[in-house]
Scaffold this active site. Structure first.
Site: not given
Ligand code: BGC
Length: 782
Positions: A373, A501
């Site tokens: 995203w 996350e």
């Molecule tokens: C983040 C995500 C992101 C991904 C790739 C992760 O550490 O929490 O939101 O899409 O990295 O950049």
């Protein structure tokens, strides 16, 4: 905030290293990487690197060119992602080893900056020229000294081509300089280790050799991926500069092809080779065309010459900077950071509608070359307002993935609609850890949001009718598929993960619900608009997706009744139904070395606490800005700032923007600084595995949306500029509906100038402004 270590002189247009820095070699390979959205070449020198293991990761990558491997789950479950795709490390075409001798080949010494003595040294990447240049003097253990200059570029206007030149001048001897130009197919990808962000579940070589060709100055390797079934032709053409009589001696060692050129030189005289290299794959062309295309391109490049490619590169970049340059008066460190980031975005972004921009661009193997995203929510606006044709190509990529997204939706038990993958290269879901992967259903709303931005900014109805409408409506269906009405009649979305996350599988994640609401409204509006303005398109799309006439009404209802969690006591938006009842994370007793938390605590330990990896509610405050009151924004900011670790590089830019809006100028500046130099200063400690493209774009967002106060949600263009105390001024430009607007802010106030176009309306701190071709400039006092 991390301690900063500015290792490069604060040159606003250049990344320059004035002394060799072996300790930062791995990191610098990323920072000095070159790319053109397709080819990416890490900054390792032509002669390679003889330092200790673990201090280098040489690599050449092709955006979208991937291998796939089954994902092995010791304990599996239905519909988990089955196959991983990862961007391959492809043959190294830039190798040129240098040997010097005094006329007697047996006295030859190989140039190696880690042996002998380096004298002067400089490596620079000039962002206006797009050429990586190194100049140095070196004395071999024998006492023979040379001057060396190498230049390298990955052509921004020809995605298959890179070129380099190496010049050597003996300073205190006459003899022979031998250049060994190589094409090395014995390359591998990094294998997965303890850090989930790095490495692939692959062991051994992924590319199988089909054939090798070597003839005169030309070398080529034809290889095929084991599982994804692509063929790759990597080819080089080397020439000795200004001395046509020197013949190549060819040598092949399994996957390594070499041409050696021995050039007799007198002291003070220059010997030089130029090398052109290209990559073509069957992802783009029929297999039979790969070799002829490679030969033709290399012949054409040699005929044009290295210097002409250098000129073309600068011309391409002049056009880019004319539009995209963001100028900061009074802060060279930031100026350098901003331009470096914009430059890397240009180097990273796919523009062919088949490729996208990965989390690390084409600079390293972190996140395996996957697209997330990050594209739509962070990177898209930069291209939309600076190079709209690239923004459109990014949307084309999603269009190309619609069928896969439909298939994924069926796997996930949705009878209709399309669910885009959380992370992917070719369109299939590749997230092996579903709580922080597939569960992030907000990807659908993120894509719809970017389509809306695109349509608002370009008015491109043709694209809406051809592709956009179908994507938006198909993806909207997923919300009515997973959501339901609770006993109070509110539309609820359960068991999803929002952007943060460190909190997973929750009910009614605020960001997800708010973005889904906007998505559903948009889908219903599109359906209505198509029906009234473009009935034929409406009929065609409705048929293609078996649209029930009642569906748009269902979308509108779900949007109207969407549950948006709010805590009346704290007067803040709740990140989800359970977030505020969780135990706060004990920050006071978390040692600094335990960050990022994801490397030091089991996910469940993190999930059961109030702790955020990144902006979640705070991101909604930005994207759906017009739906919130300023006081709400401030309270939300205060609350979530206190529980956010910013362990994700996607976080600080959003906090900077919202801080600027709620009047926290100091925080806005600090978070911005953190974002703008995140890779240059390696504040996350993992830039060696690739740049952070979302944060890089977050820098542009920080200027335009943060300090410039630009907002476009709700269909209107607004600005609310503020000037950080540390700066004298700043300027940026945006393209919108065929107009080019320049926004300049300094201590005296703000100047808006319509540099192109007939008329543009917007607001400045709420007051309407209209610029026309006749009255193209407007000033507002500070
Ligand atoms: C983040 C995500 C992101 C991904 C790739 C992760 O550490 O929490 O939101 O899409 O990295 O950049």
């Amino acid at each position: 905030m991390q301690v900063r270590n500015h290792r490069f002189p604060p040159d606003p247009w250049c990344l320059r290293e004035d002394a060799p820095d072996a300790a930062s070699h791995f990191l610098n390979e990323t920072l000095f990487a070159l790319g053109n959205g397709y080819i990416g070449v890490r900054g390792t020198a032509e002669e390679g690197w003889s330092g200790p293991a673990g201090t280098s990761r040489d690599g050449t990558y092709l955006n979208g060119f991937h291998e796939s491997e089954p994902i092995h789950y010791p304990e599996t479950a239905f519909a988990l992602a089955k196959t991983n795709q990862f961007m391959l490390n492809v043959p190294n075409a830039k190798g040129i080893a240098i040997w010097i001798d005094d006329g007697n080949a047996s006295s030859g010494e190989r140039f190696d900056p880690l042996q002998g003595t380096l004298g002067t040294y400089r490596r620079s990447l000039d962002l206006r020229h797009g050429v990586l240049e190194r100049t140095l003097t070196w004395t071999a253990p024998s006492g023979r000294s040379i001057a060396l200059r190498s230049r390298r570029l990955v052509c921004l206007d020809n995605r298959h081509l890179l070129a380099l030149e190496v010049e050597v001048t003996p300073l205190n001897f006459s003899g022979t300089v031998r250049f060994v130009s190589s094409l090395d197919g014995a390359v591998r990808n990094l294998e997965a280790g303890d850090d989930p962000r790095i490495g692939s579940a692959v062991s051994g070589a992924s590319l199988q050799l089909l054939s090798a060709e070597q003839e005169g100055d030309f070398s080529a390797l034809v290889q095929r991926t084991r599982n994804s079934g692509f063929t790759l032709v990597s080819a080089t053409l080397t020439e000795v500069a200004d001395r046509p009589a020197v013949q190549a001696q060819c040598r092949r060692d399994d996957l390594r092809l070499e041409q050696t050129y021995a050039i007799p030189v007198a002291q003070g005289e220059k010997a030089a080779v130029r090398k052109y290299a290209c990559y073509h794959t069957s992802r783009d062309y029929p297999e039979t065309e790969l070799m002829p295309r490679s030969r033709d391109l290399l012949d054409a490049a040699r005929a044009e010459g290295f210097d002409a490619l250098v000129v073309r590169q600068a011309a391409y970049l002049a056009g880019f900077w004319q539009q995209a340059d963001v100028e900061i008066d009074g802060d060279d460190l930031l100026q350098q950071g901003i331009r470096f980031n914009q430059y890397h975005l240009l180097q990273s972004v796919g523009r062919d509608g088949k490729t996208n921009i990965s989390a690390k661009g084409v600079t390293g193997e972190g996140y395996e070359g996957h697209y997330f995203w990050d594209t739509e929510i962070y990177i898209f606006p930069f291209f939309l307002y600076n190079k709209p044709e690239i923004a459109r190509a990014l949307l084309e990529y999603r269009w190309a993935g619609l069928e896969s997204a439909r298939r994924r939706a069926r796997q996930m038990s949705h009878a209709k609609g399309a669910l885009y993958p959380w992370r992917t290269i070719a369109g299939e879901e590749c997230s092996a850890y579903f709580p922080a992967g597939t569960a992030q259903y907000h990807i659908n709303a993120d894509i719809a949001y970017s389509i809306r931005q695109y349509l608002d900014a370009t008015g491109d109805d043709a694209w809406l009718r051809a592709h956009g409408a179908e994507i938006v409506m198909e993806t909207a269906r997923i919300w009515t598929g997973i959501g339901s009405y609770d006993r109070q009649g509110r539309f609820v979305i359960n068991e999803v993960t929002g952007p943060d996350e460190y909190t997973a599988l929750v009910n009614n994640n605020y960001y997800t619900n708010a973005m889904a609401q906007a998505h559903l409204e948009f889908a219903a509006a599109i359906a209505a608009r198509l029906a009234s303005e473009f009935p034929e398109d409406h009929a065609r799309i409705a048929q293609s997706m078996s649209l029930d006439p009642a569906e748009p009404e269902e979308w509108a209802n779900a949007a109207r009744l969407m549950r948006l969690p709010y805590d009346a006591e704290l007067r803040i938006h709740e990140q989800d139904d359970s977030f505020l009842s969780k135990k706060p994370w004990d920050f006071a007793n978390t040692p600094a070395e335990n960050y990022p938390l994801l490397l030091n605590y089991h996910p469940m330990v993190i999930y059961r606490h109030q702790v955020c990896k990144q902006a979640d509610v705070v991101l909604a405050l930005l994207l759906l800005s017009s739906r919130f009151e300023l006081d709400d924004k401030r309270r939300d900011f205060d609350y979530y700032e206190a529980v956010t670790t910013h362990d994700s590089s996607l976080s600080s830019c959003i906090f900077s923007i919202v801080a600027a809006e709620v009047g926290y100028a100091g925080k806005a500046y600090d978070y911005f600084m953190e974002t703008a130099r995140l890779d240059l200063d390696d504040t996350h400690g993992n830039t060696c595995h690739g740049v952070h493209t979302a944060a890089m774009a977050g820098t542009w967002l920080g200027v335009a949306y943060g300090f410039g106060g630009m907002r476009t949600d709700g269909g209107s263009l607004r600005f609310a500029p503020t000037l950080p105390a540390q700066w004298q001024g700043y300027r940026f430009r945006i393209q919108l509906r065929g107009c080019l607007l320049e926004v300049g802010v300094n201590v005296a106030g703000t100047t808006y100038r319509l540099a192109r176009g007939d008329a543009l309306r917007f607001t400045h701190h709420g007051r309407p402004v209209e610029l026309t071709a006749a009255q193209p400039e407007h000033q507002e006092a500070a």
